[in-house]
Design a protein around this motif. Structure first.
Motif, PDB file in Angstrom:
ATOM      1  N   LYS A  23       1.113  -1.183   0.067  1.00 48.54           N
ATOM      2  CA  LYS A  23       0.034  -0.083  -0.080  1.00 48.54           C
ATOM      3  C   LYS A  23       0.833   1.287  -0.050  1.00 48.54           C
ATOM      4  O   LYS A  23       0.374   2.372  -0.445  1.00 48.54           O
ATOM      5  N   ILE A  24       2.205   1.227   0.518  1.00 46.94           N
ATOM      6  CA  ILE A  24       2.815   2.335   0.684  1.00 46.94           C
ATOM      7  C   ILE A  24       3.912   2.660  -0.572  1.00 46.94           C
ATOM      8  O   ILE A  24       3.862   3.527  -1.094  1.00 46.94           O
ATOM      9  N   LEU A  25       4.666   1.632  -0.314  1.00 43.29           N
ATOM     10  CA  LEU A  25       5.643   1.763  -1.388  1.00 43.29           C
ATOM     11  C   LEU A  25       5.308   1.777  -2.825  1.00 43.29           C
ATOM     12  O   LEU A  25       6.079   2.461  -3.723  1.00 43.29           O
ATOM     13  N   PRO A  26       4.251   1.210  -3.144  1.00 43.31           N
ATOM     14  CA  PRO A  26       4.006   1.623  -4.657  1.00 43.31           C
ATOM     15  C   PRO A  26       3.463   3.086  -5.069  1.00 43.31           C
ATOM     16  O   PRO A  26       3.728   3.066  -6.202  1.00 43.31           O
ATOM     17  N   ARG A  87      18.843   1.173  -4.581  1.00 41.75           N
ATOM     18  CA  ARG A  87      19.736   1.022  -5.665  1.00 41.75           C
ATOM     19  C   ARG A  87      19.279   1.487  -6.989  1.00 41.75           C
ATOM     20  O   ARG A  87      20.087   2.185  -7.845  1.00 41.75           O
ATOM     21  N   ARG A  88      18.205   1.273  -7.394  1.00 37.54           N
ATOM     22  CA  ARG A  88      17.877   1.833  -8.722  1.00 37.54           C
ATOM     23  C   ARG A  88      17.869   3.161  -8.990  1.00 37.54           C
ATOM     24  O   ARG A  88      18.428   3.874  -9.838  1.00 37.54           O
ATOM     25  N   LEU A  89      17.625   3.888  -7.701  1.00 34.73           N
ATOM     26  CA  LEU A  89      17.568   5.566  -7.540  1.00 34.73           C
ATOM     27  C   LEU A  89      18.958   5.844  -7.745  1.00 34.73           C
ATOM     28  O   LEU A  89      19.365   6.897  -8.649  1.00 34.73           O
ATOM     29  N   GLU A  90      19.934   5.300  -7.113  1.00 36.94           N
ATOM     30  CA  GLU A  90      21.273   5.682  -7.254  1.00 36.94           C
ATOM     31  C   GLU A  90      22.025   5.391  -8.610  1.00 36.94           C
ATOM     32  O   GLU A  90      22.959   5.888  -9.387  1.00 36.94           O
ATOM     33  N   GLU A  91      21.617   4.146  -8.948  1.00 37.08           N
ATOM     34  CA  GLU A  91      22.150   3.612 -10.216  1.00 37.08           C
ATOM     35  C   GLU A  91      21.712   4.309 -11.480  1.00 37.08           C
ATOM     36  O   GLU A  91      22.289   4.348 -12.759  1.00 37.08           O
ATOM     37  N   ASP A  92      20.317   4.369 -11.485  1.00 35.88           N
ATOM     38  CA  ASP A  92      19.762   4.754 -12.686  1.00 35.88           C
ATOM     39  C   ASP A  92      19.269   6.436 -12.610  1.00 35.88           C
ATOM     40  O   ASP A  92      18.550   6.836 -13.626  1.00 35.88           O
ATOM     41  N   GLY A  93      19.096   6.892 -11.501  1.00 41.64           N
ATOM     42  CA  GLY A  93      18.912   8.104 -11.435  1.00 41.64           C
ATOM     43  C   GLY A  93      17.173   8.359 -11.054  1.00 41.64           C
ATOM     44  O   GLY A  93      16.649   9.333 -11.271  1.00 41.64           O
ATOM     45  N   PHE A  94      16.356   7.403 -11.307  1.00 43.97           N
ATOM     46  CA  PHE A  94      14.998   7.063 -11.187  1.00 43.97           C
ATOM     47  C   PHE A  94      14.578   5.752 -10.475  1.00 43.97           C
ATOM     48  O   PHE A  94      15.198   4.794 -10.583  1.00 43.97           O
ATOM     49  N   THR A  95      13.427   5.825  -9.858  1.00 44.09           N
ATOM     50  CA  THR A  95      12.982   4.678  -8.933  1.00 44.09           C
ATOM     51  C   THR A  95      11.458   4.540  -8.978  1.00 44.09           C
ATOM     52  O   THR A  95      10.908   5.421  -8.909  1.00 44.09           O
ATOM     53  N   SER A  96      10.997   3.420  -9.153  1.00 43.48           N
ATOM     54  CA  SER A  96       9.670   3.135  -8.848  1.00 43.48           C
ATOM     55  C   SER A  96       9.434   1.829  -8.504  1.00 43.48           C
ATOM     56  O   SER A  96      10.408   0.860  -8.759  1.00 43.48           O
ATOM     57  N   TYR A  97       8.537   1.605  -7.705  1.00 42.82           N
ATOM     58  CA  TYR A  97       8.154   0.153  -7.060  1.00 42.82           C
ATOM     59  C   TYR A  97       7.667  -0.805  -8.286  1.00 42.82           C
ATOM     60  O   TYR A  97       8.360  -1.923  -8.151  1.00 42.82           O
ATOM     61  N   TRP A  98       7.427  -0.414  -9.433  1.00 43.76           N
ATOM     62  CA  TRP A  98       7.074  -1.383 -10.505  1.00 43.76           C
ATOM     63  C   TRP A  98       8.090  -1.511 -11.355  1.00 43.76           C
ATOM     64  O   TRP A  98       8.045  -2.713 -12.134  1.00 43.76           O
ATOM     65  N   LEU A  99       9.416  -1.168 -11.281  1.00 46.45           N
ATOM     66  CA  LEU A  99      10.491  -1.541 -12.001  1.00 46.45           C
ATOM     67  C   LEU A  99      11.205  -2.747 -11.453  1.00 46.45           C
ATOM     68  O   LEU A  99      10.961  -3.093 -10.143  1.00 46.45           O
ATOM     69  N   SER A 100      11.377  -3.710 -12.342  1.00 42.96           N
ATOM     70  CA  SER A 100      12.061  -4.990 -11.905  1.00 42.96           C
ATOM     71  C   SER A 100      13.423  -5.320 -12.294  1.00 42.96           C
ATOM     72  O   SER A 100      13.988  -4.673 -13.278  1.00 42.96           O
TER      73      SER A 100
END
Length: 100
Positions: A23-26, A87-100
Motif C-alpha cells: 500500500k505504501i511503497l507502490p 539501488r535503482r535510484l542511485e544507479e539509474d537516477g530514477f526509481t519506482s516500485y514497479w521496475l524490476s
C-alpha cells in the motif's frame, strides 16, 4: 490490519510488512532527493533502527549490499524492496516500485 487482528491470520509484524509493501511503497517514485529521503526514512521503519540519513543521502550502498541486515529487519519484505528501490535510484537516477 483490522481483519488480521480479528481473525488472527498473521503476526502483527508480518501483516504490517505486507501492508507497507502493498500500500505504501507502490506510491513512491521519482528521481529527486525527497524520494531518496522518504525511502531512507521508510528503511528506518523497516529495520526498526535509526539510520544516519544525511550520510546515506550521498551513498546508500551499505544499505542495499548487506543481505543479512535486510533479512534481519523487522519488516524484511519491505526492507528488500526499499533496498532495491534505493539501488535503482542511485544507479539509474530514477526509481519506482514497479521496475524490476
Amino acid at each position: 490490519m483490522i481483519y488480521n487482528d480479528r481473525f488472527a491470520l498473521l503476526s502483527k509484524e508480518a501483516a504490517f510488512d505486507m501492508q507497507l509493501l502493498q500500500k505504501i511503497l507502490p506510491r513512491i517514485q521519482g528521481s529527486n532527493s525527497s524520494v531518496k529521503k522518504a525511502l531512507l526514512q521508510l528503511m528506518q521503519v523497516a529495520q526498526d533502527r535509526s539510520l544516519p540519513i544525511t550520510e546515506y543521502m550521498e551513498d546508500a550502498s551499505k544499505l542495499y549490499l548487506s543481505q543479512e541486515a535486510l533479512a534481519a529487519s523487522k519488516y524484511p519484505q519491505s526492507a528488500r524492496k526499499i533496498a532495491f528501490m534505493l539501488r535503482r535510484l542511485e544507479e539509474d537516477g530514477f526509481t519506482s516500485y514497479w521496475l524490476s
